[in-house]
Design a protein around this motif. Structure first.
Motif, mmCIF file in Angstrom:
data_model
loop_
_atom_site.group_PDB
_atom_site.id
_atom_site.type_symbol
_atom_site.label_atom_id
_atom_site.label_comp_id
_atom_site.label_asym_id
_atom_site.label_seq_id
_atom_site.Cartn_x
_atom_site.Cartn_y
_atom_site.Cartn_z
ATOM 1 N N GLU A 76 0.850 -1.196 0.000
ATOM 2 C CA GLU A 76 0.000 0.000 0.000
ATOM 3 C C GLU A 76 0.880 1.238 0.000
ATOM 4 O OE1 GLU A 76 -0.598 -0.084 4.843
ATOM 5 O OE2 GLU A 76 -2.332 -0.416 3.547
ATOM 6 N N TYR A 77 1.873 1.182 -0.847
ATOM 7 C CA TYR A 77 2.925 2.198 -0.900
ATOM 8 C C TYR A 77 2.350 3.607 -0.954
ATOM 9 C CZ TYR A 77 7.727 3.484 -2.367
ATOM 10 O OH TYR A 77 8.998 3.975 -2.444
ATOM 11 N N LEU A 78 1.500 3.850 -1.925
ATOM 12 C CA LEU A 78 0.941 5.185 -2.100
ATOM 13 C C LEU A 78 -0.109 5.488 -1.038
ATOM 14 C CD1 LEU A 78 0.586 5.337 -5.995
ATOM 15 C CD2 LEU A 78 2.528 5.995 -4.564
ATOM 16 N N ASP A 79 -0.907 4.479 -0.670
ATOM 17 C CA ASP A 79 -1.945 4.708 0.334
ATOM 18 C C ASP A 79 -1.358 5.045 1.694
ATOM 19 O OD1 ASP A 79 -3.931 4.303 -1.493
ATOM 20 O OD2 ASP A 79 -4.305 2.213 -0.937
ATOM 21 N N SER A 80 -0.242 4.400 2.063
ATOM 22 C CA SER A 80 0.374 4.706 3.358
ATOM 23 C C SER A 80 0.936 6.119 3.365
ATOM 24 C CB SER A 80 1.469 3.689 3.678
ATOM 25 O OG SER A 80 2.514 3.747 2.726
ATOM 26 N N CYS A 81 1.472 6.546 2.231
ATOM 27 C CA CYS A 81 1.950 7.926 2.111
ATOM 28 C C CYS A 81 0.785 8.904 2.255
ATOM 29 C CB CYS A 81 2.655 8.106 0.767
ATOM 30 S SG CYS A 81 3.214 9.792 0.447
ATOM 31 N N ARG A 82 -0.323 8.564 1.630
ATOM 32 C CA ARG A 82 -1.506 9.428 1.714
ATOM 33 C C ARG A 82 -1.991 9.534 3.157
ATOM 34 N NH1 ARG A 82 -5.051 10.977 -2.220
ATOM 35 N NH2 ARG A 82 -4.173 9.449 -3.679
ATOM 36 N N ARG A 83 -2.027 8.398 3.860
ATOM 37 C CA ARG A 83 -2.514 8.408 5.246
ATOM 38 C C ARG A 83 -1.609 9.238 6.147
ATOM 39 N NH1 ARG A 83 -3.456 2.919 4.323
ATOM 40 N NH2 ARG A 83 -1.574 2.371 5.481
ATOM 41 N N TRP A 84 -0.278 9.046 6.011
ATOM 42 C CA TRP A 84 0.630 9.788 6.883
ATOM 43 C C TRP A 84 0.578 11.280 6.583
ATOM 44 C CZ3 TRP A 84 2.483 10.253 11.281
ATOM 45 C CH2 TRP A 84 3.530 11.129 11.557
ATOM 46 N N SER A 85 0.540 11.636 5.314
ATOM 47 C CA SER A 85 0.466 13.056 4.950
ATOM 48 C C SER A 85 -0.832 13.677 5.458
ATOM 49 C CB SER A 85 0.569 13.207 3.431
ATOM 50 O OG SER A 85 1.795 12.715 2.948
ATOM 51 N N ALA A 86 -1.905 12.895 5.454
ATOM 52 C CA ALA A 86 -3.180 13.397 5.972
ATOM 53 C C ALA A 86 -3.107 13.606 7.485
ATOM 54 C CB ALA A 86 -4.305 12.429 5.620
ATOM 55 N N ARG A 87 -2.413 12.714 8.176
ATOM 56 C CA ARG A 87 -2.272 12.876 9.636
ATOM 57 C C ARG A 87 -1.500 14.140 9.970
ATOM 58 N NH1 ARG A 87 0.186 7.505 12.013
ATOM 59 N NH2 ARG A 87 0.447 8.908 13.812
ATOM 60 N N ARG A 88 -0.400 14.399 9.261
ATOM 61 C CA ARG A 88 0.337 15.637 9.516
ATOM 62 C C ARG A 88 -0.510 16.848 9.101
ATOM 63 N NH1 ARG A 88 3.462 14.847 13.444
ATOM 64 N NH2 ARG A 88 5.661 14.353 13.111
ATOM 65 N N GLY A 89 -1.222 16.739 8.005
ATOM 66 C CA GLY A 89 -2.061 17.846 7.566
ATOM 67 C C GLY A 89 -3.140 18.188 8.577
ATOM 68 N N ALA A 90 -3.672 17.170 9.245
ATOM 69 C CA ALA A 90 -4.736 17.401 10.226
ATOM 70 C C ALA A 90 -4.264 18.293 11.369
ATOM 71 C CB ALA A 90 -5.234 16.068 10.777
ATOM 72 N N GLU A 91 -2.950 18.289 11.642
ATOM 73 C CA GLU A 91 -2.419 19.152 12.694
ATOM 74 C C GLU A 91 -2.555 20.628 12.337
ATOM 75 O OE1 GLU A 91 1.562 18.009 13.773
ATOM 76 O OE2 GLU A 91 1.085 15.867 13.624
ATOM 77 N N LEU A 92 -2.637 20.912 11.039
ATOM 78 C CA LEU A 92 -2.828 22.293 10.577
ATOM 79 C C LEU A 92 -4.268 22.573 10.186
ATOM 80 C CD1 LEU A 92 0.118 23.212 8.136
ATOM 81 C CD2 LEU A 92 -0.305 24.111 10.423
ATOM 82 N N GLY A 93 -5.079 21.516 10.146
ATOM 83 C CA GLY A 93 -6.438 21.671 9.662
ATOM 84 C C GLY A 93 -6.513 21.739 8.150
ATOM 85 N N VAL A 94 -5.549 21.086 7.464
ATOM 86 C CA VAL A 94 -5.516 21.059 6.002
ATOM 87 C C VAL A 94 -5.513 19.602 5.553
ATOM 88 C CG1 VAL A 94 -4.306 23.268 5.884
ATOM 89 C CG2 VAL A 94 -2.985 21.132 5.896
ATOM 90 N N ALA A 95 -5.592 19.398 4.246
ATOM 91 C CA ALA A 95 -5.708 18.036 3.720
ATOM 92 C C ALA A 95 -4.434 17.221 3.924
ATOM 93 C CB ALA A 95 -6.086 18.080 2.237
ATOM 94 N N TYR A 96 -3.279 17.806 3.571
ATOM 95 C CA TYR A 96 -2.023 17.061 3.609
ATOM 96 C C TYR A 96 -0.881 17.945 4.108
ATOM 97 C CZ TYR A 96 -4.634 13.847 0.642
ATOM 98 O OH TYR A 96 -5.588 12.990 0.133
ATOM 99 N N GLY A 97 0.025 17.339 4.857
ATOM 100 C CA GLY A 97 1.150 18.100 5.374
ATOM 101 C C GLY A 97 2.412 17.265 5.481
ATOM 102 N N GLU A 98 3.538 17.945 5.665
ATOM 103 C CA GLU A 98 4.833 17.311 5.933
ATOM 104 C C GLU A 98 5.472 18.014 7.127
ATOM 105 O OE1 GLU A 98 5.974 15.862 1.388
ATOM 106 O OE2 GLU A 98 6.749 17.776 2.141
ATOM 107 N N GLY A 99 5.986 17.224 8.067
ATOM 108 C CA GLY A 99 6.541 17.790 9.286
ATOM 109 C C GLY A 99 8.056 17.889 9.254
ATOM 110 N N PHE A 100 8.584 18.897 9.962
ATOM 111 C CA PHE A 100 10.030 19.126 10.030
ATOM 112 C C PHE A 100 10.427 19.583 11.428
ATOM 113 C CE2 PHE A 100 8.758 19.857 5.664
ATOM 114 C CZ PHE A 100 9.696 19.135 4.945
ATOM 115 N N ARG A 101 11.678 19.283 11.790
ATOM 116 C CA ARG A 101 12.297 19.843 12.989
ATOM 117 C C ARG A 101 13.579 20.536 12.553
ATOM 118 N NH1 ARG A 101 12.120 15.755 18.065
ATOM 119 N NH2 ARG A 101 11.813 17.713 19.172
ATOM 120 N N GLN A 102 13.860 21.686 13.145
ATOM 121 C CA GLN A 102 15.064 22.441 12.780
ATOM 122 C C GLN A 102 16.180 22.155 13.768
ATOM 123 O OE1 GLN A 102 14.547 26.665 12.284
ATOM 124 N NE2 GLN A 102 16.630 26.966 11.524
#
Length: 255
Positions: free
Chosen positions: A211-237
């Motif tokens: 489920e290569y693409l589906d797992s990417c979609r799910r994780w991106s959606a989880r990070r996006g939910a933290e912003l209240g948007v559809a998809y996101g990517e997280g970073f630490r500086q």
């Protein structure tokens, strides 16, 4: 003193294997490309152990082409540092190799693997890239290459991508400093990830995951939910001494 970006800003995204970047930060790279940045995508290894059917040289050739194809969708350069899977070690020879890559790319901003992740190649990559960001600007640190690149002019701003599935060794969530809204570039991210067909076959066999693409979609959606948007990517500086503290990545993305 405020951190000064080049014109245009230069970005290096470097992770252990072909497809790691696509999974974890391709949406952000697509946004940066839209903002006129010059981008280099780099993998430490060519994925030479990622097949049960092909030998190391054969699968490495396949996966280099897949990495280049994914980068071409953004119109950016791809390079491989030619380490070998499961053999990325933190030592001076490796540090020189990664330092040379930093000097070739001359980045203002570096995106790389997190310090804690599920496998050693990822963690060694993180350590080596962190060290190289520092050593690339040191005049007396010689990489011993045939045609060495010039020194970098400064220590770049360094950011860590999420670990795979956003967890540490014990399955505990790893927080991000900030999340980038990639909703407008998410389909490009998926198209780039889909270029890595051989990796999907390997994960199906080795990890029981088809489920290569589906797992990417799910994780991106989880990070996006933290912003209240559809998809996101997280970073630490990385803000340790003497790395830049200004969040120039977020400032650049916000225009």
């Amino acid at each position: 003193m405020a951190f000064q970006l080049s014109a245009p800003p230069r970005i290096l995204a470097i992770h252990a294997h072909p497809d790691d970047i696509e999974i974890l930060c391709a949406g952000t790279l697509a946004l940066l490309k839209k903002r006129g940045c010059e981008i280099v995508m780099a993998s430490m290894s060519p994925g030479d152990k990622g097949s049960a059917e092909l030998g190391p040289d054969e699968i490495a050739a396949v996966r280099r082409k897949e990495g280049a194809k994914a980068a071409s969708l953004l119109g950016v350069h791809y390079m491989c540092l030619e380490f070998r899977d499961l053999c990325i070690d933190v030592n001076d020879e490796s540090r020189k190799k990664v330092t040379e890559a930093l000097r070739k790319a001359q980045p203002d901003i570096v995106l790389t693997a997190p310090p804690v992740d599920y496998m050693g190649d990822h963690e060694a990559t993180s350590r080596l890239v962190r060290d190289a960001c520092f050593s690339a600007a040191v005049p007396n640190y010689y990489t011993e290459q045939w045609d060495p690149a010039p020194l970098t002019k400064k220590i770049p701003a360094l950011y860590y991508m999420d670990p795979i599935e956003g967890v540490d060794w014990y399955g505990n969530p790893v927080p991000s400093d900030f999340v980038v809204d990639i909703s407008e570039t998410f389909e490009t991210k998926l198209q780039m990830l889909a270029c890595h067909a051989s990796q999907r076959d390997w994960l199906k066999r080795q990890h029981g995951m088809d489920e290569y693409l589906d797992s990417c979609r799910r994780w991106s959606a989880r990070r996006g939910a933290e912003l209240g948007v559809a998809y996101g990517e997280g970073f630490r500086q990385h803000r340790g001494h003497p790395y830049p503290h200004d969040n120039v990545l977020l400032e650049l993305l916000n225009g």
